[in-house]
Design a protein around this motif. Structure first.
Motif, PDB file in Angstrom:
ATOM      1  N   GLU A  71     -43.150 -24.812  21.164  1.00  0.00           N
ATOM      2  CA  GLU A  71     -41.032 -25.068  20.540  1.00  0.00           C
ATOM      3  C   GLU A  71     -41.142 -24.266  21.524  1.00  0.00           C
ATOM      4  N   PRO A  72     -39.768 -24.676  21.939  1.00  0.00           N
ATOM      5  CA  PRO A  72     -38.387 -24.115  22.875  1.00  0.00           C
ATOM      6  C   PRO A  72     -37.952 -23.344  22.780  1.00  0.00           C
TER       7      PRO A  72
ATOM      8  N   TYR B 207     -32.153 -24.806  22.566  1.00  0.00           N
ATOM      9  CA  TYR B 207     -32.079 -26.237  21.901  1.00  0.00           C
ATOM     10  C   TYR B 207     -32.438 -27.447  23.554  1.00  0.00           C
ATOM     11  N   ARG B 208     -32.788 -28.366  22.825  1.00  0.00           N
ATOM     12  CA  ARG B 208     -33.325 -29.251  23.659  1.00  0.00           C
ATOM     13  C   ARG B 208     -32.216 -30.221  24.697  1.00  0.00           C
TER      14      ARG B 208
ATOM     15  N   ASP C 206     -33.702 -35.446  27.585  1.00  0.00           N
ATOM     16  CA  ASP C 206     -34.299 -35.940  26.840  1.00  0.00           C
ATOM     17  C   ASP C 206     -34.594 -36.309  25.617  1.00  0.00           C
ATOM     18  N   TYR C 207     -33.626 -36.449  24.953  1.00  0.00           N
ATOM     19  CA  TYR C 207     -33.974 -36.634  23.412  1.00  0.00           C
ATOM     20  C   TYR C 207     -34.835 -37.110  22.928  1.00  0.00           C
TER      21      TYR C 207
ATOM     22  N   THR D 297     -42.254 -34.423  20.319  1.00  0.00           N
ATOM     23  CA  THR D 297     -42.094 -32.843  20.117  1.00  0.00           C
ATOM     24  C   THR D 297     -42.837 -32.198  19.062  1.00  0.00           C
TER      25      THR D 297
ATOM     26  N   GLY E  74     -28.525 -31.030  22.293  1.00  0.00           N
ATOM     27  CA  GLY E  74     -28.815 -29.696  22.768  1.00  0.00           C
ATOM     28  C   GLY E  74     -26.998 -28.599  22.454  1.00  0.00           C
TER      29      GLY E  74
ATOM     30  N   TRP F 106     -35.384 -35.606  19.027  1.00  0.00           N
ATOM     31  CA  TRP F 106     -35.602 -34.271  19.575  1.00  0.00           C
ATOM     32  C   TRP F 106     -33.817 -33.596  18.976  1.00  0.00           C
TER      33      TRP F 106
ATOM     34  N   TRP G  23     -34.867 -31.996  15.091  1.00  0.00           N
ATOM     35  CA  TRP G  23     -34.968 -30.083  16.298  1.00  0.00           C
ATOM     36  C   TRP G  23     -34.286 -29.520  16.027  1.00  0.00           C
ATOM     37  N   ASN G  24     -32.661 -30.184  16.527  1.00  0.00           N
ATOM     38  CA  ASN G  24     -32.326 -29.365  17.083  1.00  0.00           C
ATOM     39  C   ASN G  24     -31.152 -28.972  15.846  1.00  0.00           C
TER      40      ASN G  24
END
Length: 187
Positions: A31-32, A35-36, A39-40, A44, A109, A144, A147-148
């Motif tokens: 996981e970063p 936020y991403r 390149d969404y 993931t 992001g 992403w 996820w964001n």
């Protein structure tokens, strides 16, 4: 001619060899910390710290037994810039998980102040002011945006956040119905 068992064994060996050529799956992706930002539409991670990651069957069960708010965060397609101003433009239809709410454009992001306020107010409204309300975020597979959005909801203080990374594609592939949906407008 090879016997069926020998053919099966050869097939298994071939699949095993091919699997070494396939890039690492998202299981290996960390996981970063933030936020991403670009390149969404890419692989993931399989986790989101603080959230529960679920699949289509679990989402379906959750929707049947719990009061969960299901939120699609797919961006709304913009009006094509080449269209003359007087031309009526109708955005493409979106097929969604029945009962879900479409909060478009909140999965980027970086959100503008206005879009951040829209997201906060929309979540407060659909959660009825309850930070413990179950919120499920999804979009498309390999995206992403959800996820964001789920990570951002956690940052806003929501404590029962679910992420459905398979999106509407996994939902449909599992045999569940979809229905047309419209975006919740920004005020």
């Amino acid at each position: 001619m090879m016997a069926p068992t020998a053919r099966f064994c050869a097939w298994l060996i071939a699949i095993g060899c091919l699997s070494t050529l396939v890039p690492a799956a998202s299981a290996d992706m960390a996981e970063p910390s933030g936020y991403r930002l670009d390149d969404y539409r890419a692989e993931t991670p399989q986790t989101l710290s603080g959230a529960s990651v679920i699949g289509a069957e679990e989402l379906h069960r959750l929707m049947l037994r719990e009061a969960a708010v299901v939120i699609d965060v797919l961006p709304q397609p913009p009006r094509p810039p080449e269209l003359p101003a007087a031309t009526y433009w109708h955005p493409p239809a979106r097929r969604d998980i029945p009962g879900s709410i479409w909060l478009a454009n909140v999965g980027y992001g970086n959100l503008s102040v206005g879009m951040d306020q829209y997201f906060r107010e929309a979540l407060d409204s659909v959660a009825l002011g309850d930070k413990t309300r179950r919120l499920v975020f999804y979009c498309e597979e390999r995206c992403w945006m959800s996820w964001n959005a789920a990570k951002r909801a956690l940052g806003y203080g929501y404590r029962n956040v679910y992420w459905f990374p398979g999106g509407v594609q996994e939902w449909s592939a599992a045999g569940y119905p979809t229905m047309l949906n419209a975006v919740v407008p920004v005020k």
